[in-house]
Design an enzyme around this catalytic site. Sequence first.
Site, PDB file in Angstrom:
ATOM      1  N   LYS A 172      47.454  56.215  44.501  1.00 28.87           N
ATOM      2  CA  LYS A 172      46.347  56.154  43.595  1.00 28.87           C
ATOM      3  C   LYS A 172      45.608  54.753  43.749  1.00 28.87           C
ATOM      4  O   LYS A 172      46.090  53.934  43.634  1.00 28.87           O
ATOM      5  CB  LYS A 172      47.004  56.119  42.332  1.00 28.87           C
ATOM      6  CG  LYS A 172      46.356  56.653  40.876  1.00 28.87           C
ATOM      7  CD  LYS A 172      44.847  56.047  40.838  1.00 28.87           C
ATOM      8  CE  LYS A 172      44.985  54.591  40.108  1.00 28.87           C
ATOM      9  NZ  LYS A 172      43.734  54.158  40.132  1.00 28.87           N
ATOM     10  N   GLU A 246      53.911  44.058  43.593  1.00 28.51           N
ATOM     11  CA  GLU A 246      53.176  42.793  44.025  1.00 28.51           C
ATOM     12  C   GLU A 246      52.181  42.375  43.128  1.00 28.51           C
ATOM     13  O   GLU A 246      51.138  42.786  43.055  1.00 28.51           O
ATOM     14  CB  GLU A 246      52.936  43.010  45.240  1.00 28.51           C
ATOM     15  CG  GLU A 246      53.601  43.578  46.452  1.00 28.51           C
ATOM     16  CD  GLU A 246      54.525  42.431  47.093  1.00 28.51           C
ATOM     17  OE1 GLU A 246      54.108  41.312  46.786  1.00 28.51           O
ATOM     18  OE2 GLU A 246      55.448  42.688  47.643  1.00 28.51           O
ATOM     19  N   CYS A 280      44.881  37.471  46.481  1.00 28.71           N
ATOM     20  CA  CYS A 280      46.051  37.116  45.530  1.00 28.71           C
ATOM     21  C   CYS A 280      46.687  35.665  45.922  1.00 28.71           C
ATOM     22  O   CYS A 280      47.191  35.240  44.952  1.00 28.71           O
ATOM     23  CB  CYS A 280      47.171  38.124  45.587  1.00 28.71           C
ATOM     24  SG  CYS A 280      47.663  38.538  47.313  1.00 28.71           S
ATOM     25  N   GLU A 377      45.048  32.987  36.520  1.00 26.27           N
ATOM     26  CA  GLU A 377      44.476  33.494  37.578  1.00 26.27           C
ATOM     27  C   GLU A 377      42.875  33.805  37.292  1.00 26.27           C
ATOM     28  O   GLU A 377      42.594  34.490  36.436  1.00 26.27           O
ATOM     29  CB  GLU A 377      44.968  34.815  38.209  1.00 26.27           C
ATOM     30  CG  GLU A 377      44.675  35.326  39.508  1.00 26.27           C
ATOM     31  CD  GLU A 377      45.366  36.660  39.866  1.00 26.27           C
ATOM     32  OE1 GLU A 377      45.359  37.516  38.960  1.00 26.27           O
ATOM     33  OE2 GLU A 377      45.555  36.594  41.155  1.00 26.27           O
TER      34      GLU A 377
HETATM   35  P1  NAD Z   1      44.695  46.097  38.376  1.00 24.59           P
HETATM   36  O1  NAD Z   1      46.032  45.438  38.153  1.00 24.59           O
HETATM   37  O2  NAD Z   1      43.570  46.274  37.299  1.00 24.59           O
HETATM   38  O3  NAD Z   1      44.843  47.264  39.038  1.00 24.59           O
HETATM   39  C1  NAD Z   1      45.706  47.561  40.223  1.00 24.59           C
HETATM   40  C2  NAD Z   1      45.904  49.111  40.271  1.00 24.59           C
HETATM   41  O4  NAD Z   1      46.771  49.485  39.119  1.00 24.59           O
HETATM   42  C3  NAD Z   1      44.692  49.973  40.417  1.00 24.59           C
HETATM   43  O5  NAD Z   1      44.802  51.203  41.159  1.00 24.59           O
HETATM   44  C4  NAD Z   1      44.696  50.418  38.897  1.00 24.59           C
HETATM   45  O6  NAD Z   1      43.972  51.970  38.735  1.00 24.59           O
HETATM   46  C5  NAD Z   1      46.037  50.704  38.607  1.00 24.59           C
HETATM   47  N1  NAD Z   1      46.462  50.771  37.143  1.00 24.59           N
HETATM   48  C6  NAD Z   1      46.113  50.259  36.199  1.00 24.59           C
HETATM   49  N2  NAD Z   1      46.551  50.429  34.879  1.00 24.59           N
HETATM   50  C7  NAD Z   1      47.461  51.402  35.202  1.00 24.59           C
HETATM   51  C8  NAD Z   1      48.405  51.740  34.391  1.00 24.59           C
HETATM   52  N3  NAD Z   1      48.611  51.506  33.362  1.00 24.59           N
HETATM   53  N4  NAD Z   1      49.583  52.656  35.228  1.00 24.59           N
HETATM   54  C9  NAD Z   1      49.341  52.604  36.386  1.00 24.59           C
HETATM   55  N5  NAD Z   1      48.497  52.132  37.307  1.00 24.59           N
HETATM   56  C10 NAD Z   1      47.558  51.417  36.676  1.00 24.59           C
HETATM   57  O7  NAD Z   1      44.743  44.978  39.603  1.00 24.59           O
HETATM   58  P2  NAD Z   1      43.177  44.733  40.320  1.00 24.59           P
HETATM   59  O8  NAD Z   1      42.208  44.202  39.643  1.00 24.59           O
HETATM   60  O9  NAD Z   1      42.833  45.920  40.961  1.00 24.59           O
HETATM   61  O10 NAD Z   1      43.390  43.636  41.377  1.00 24.59           O
HETATM   62  C11 NAD Z   1      43.522  42.566  41.468  1.00 24.59           C
HETATM   63  C12 NAD Z   1      44.957  41.879  40.892  1.00 24.59           C
HETATM   64  O11 NAD Z   1      45.770  42.145  42.035  1.00 24.59           O
HETATM   65  C13 NAD Z   1      44.948  40.275  40.960  1.00 24.59           C
HETATM   66  O12 NAD Z   1      45.886  39.922  39.782  1.00 24.59           O
HETATM   67  C14 NAD Z   1      45.581  40.053  42.238  1.00 24.59           C
HETATM   68  O13 NAD Z   1      46.368  38.786  42.297  1.00 24.59           O
HETATM   69  C15 NAD Z   1      46.490  41.327  42.589  1.00 24.59           C
HETATM   70  N6  NAD Z   1      47.069  41.203  43.661  1.00 24.59           N
HETATM   71  C16 NAD Z   1      48.220  40.853  44.105  1.00 24.59           C
HETATM   72  C17 NAD Z   1      48.717  40.968  45.374  1.00 24.59           C
HETATM   73  C18 NAD Z   1      50.001  40.506  45.964  1.00 24.59           C
HETATM   74  O14 NAD Z   1      50.532  41.070  47.101  1.00 24.59           O
HETATM   75  N7  NAD Z   1      50.872  39.978  45.204  1.00 24.59           N
HETATM   76  C19 NAD Z   1      47.690  41.488  46.422  1.00 24.59           C
HETATM   77  C20 NAD Z   1      46.369  41.659  46.042  1.00 24.59           C
HETATM   78  C21 NAD Z   1      46.070  41.775  44.856  1.00 24.59           C
END
Ligand code: NAD
Length: 485
Positions: A172, A246, A280, A377
């Site tokens: 997804k 993550e 991140c 963040e």
């Molecule tokens: P997000 O949490 O908004 O979305 C991540 C994914 O989860 C997307 O595909 C989204 O559609 C899906 N999603 C959203 N709600 C959901 C639900 N209720 N159930 C299942 N899936 C759902 O994050 P984003 O804005 O896409 O990415 C940025 C975030 O990711 C930042 O907080 C960043 O720090 C984090 N990040 C972490 C790492 C790591 O390795 N720790 C790496 C990159 C990004």
Amino acid sequence: MTDRAMWIGGEHVTAAEWIDSRDPATEEVVGRVPAGGAAEVDRAVAAARDAFDGWRWTAANDRAELLHEAYAKSMAHHEELVELLVREQGKPRPEQEEEAEWALTSLRYYAELGRNGLGRVVPSAEPRTQLNLVLKEPYGVVGAIVPWNYPLLLLSWKLAPALAAGNTVVIKPSELTSLVTLEWIERCFDHFPPGVVNVVTGNGADAGEALVRHPDVRVVAMTGSVATGQRIASVAAPMMKHLHLELGGKDAFVVAPDADLGSAVDALAYAALLNAGQVCTSSERVFVPAGMREDFAEALTDKVAALRLGHGLEDGTDLGPLADDRFRDKVDAHVRDAVERGAKVLTGGRRPDRPGYFYAPTVLVDVDDGMVIMTEETFGPTIPLASYDRFDEVIDRVNASEMGLGATLRSSDPLLIKRFYEGVKAGTVWINDPLTDNYAGPFGGMKMTGGGRELGPEGLETFLETKHVHWDFDQTRKDWWFPYA
Ligand code: NAD
């Protein structure tokens, strides 16, 4: 403009509604993907479940060859992938090339690691007549939920080990970067048996949550924000799913008293502003010795003010836009809050007057650790500079964050370095060379960032379930069985 269908069981599938994907540097629509939901997730999980038996019993060597073939196809398709990454995600071409290269190499790394072993033999109580095996088995169907900031890289860190371990996968992607994901999977994984790799596009709350809820998905591997991770954990808890999360970071960058100022400024500008700060592991809190504060701030401001904003496909662009307007609003709110509470903007701190979701790279001084920009963040091109008097004090301040993804120290003093990496609660500690990953070195966080690890053998282990087999070759009755004499 391109419309792309989902990829389920080796077939194209559409849905009633569509989601626009925009170029964040121009705000123009680049293409559309279907807004899938529970029905499409059911179909993809059924395809993945049907394919699992065949894939599980495919020889590890054959699985490795298919991953190598995906690498070769991706290399042949590299230019188109990079261009689409720039258009859909926004960061400059050199950064997208690096992302594609990293993503592709992890296919080769896990292809080879997957050939290596499936557990171990442990000593038995009766070594002549018994065998004790620790088996590592695939779980079945893996749900891979991916963010937009490194859409191919963070997908590959899940997809490659999950496949090498013998699982089938339903992906997804983020709503913001689904086109490039479909392009990659459909073109470069089409030689895998149908159903082994599937992509369902759609919103997180619909397609994402349906994937988490599906009873046949035993593992959910997700990279994203803490809030989404918490939601996924609460949805998955009643089904006792294996979660690999993550999540977000608030990484610190510490300049030690012995550090060279000029190279520390260059390292920080890179660590804080790569991908317009949407990493991140971006350095989001900076601590410099009080005596160095003014010179450091001046050199950093000169460096940052000279960086060029632009479209990622233009030569000479240093920084692209933010991925979406709502992320820019959040960055601006953090800067406004800091200024209202006494911080000073040395450069940036505003939206440039141009189309696209750009935000001028920003340096702030006079910040304190309680400001929102130092605790939550920001995920944008901001560098808040704080200062410290004693090195011991700074380790406590680094650890004050509820997240624990990474931390960087600039120093050549072995005593300080050792104190730092032992004292800091973070999954990765970089000494002098921030944000550099290593295929063999596990990547992940501590505390609220989640405990998962990607890359290295740990990244494969996540997709393998452990079973202990105790095998006695002898059927003779044991003298400790009932009745007790
Ligand atoms: P997000 O949490 O908004 O979305 C991540 C994914 O989860 C997307 O595909 C989204 O559609 C899906 N999603 C959203 N709600 C959901 C639900 N209720 N159930 C299942 N899936 C759902 O994050 P984003 O804005 O896409 O990415 C940025 C975030 O990711 C930042 O907080 C960043 O720090 C984090 N990040 C972490 C790492 C790591 O390795 N720790 C790496 C990159 C990004």
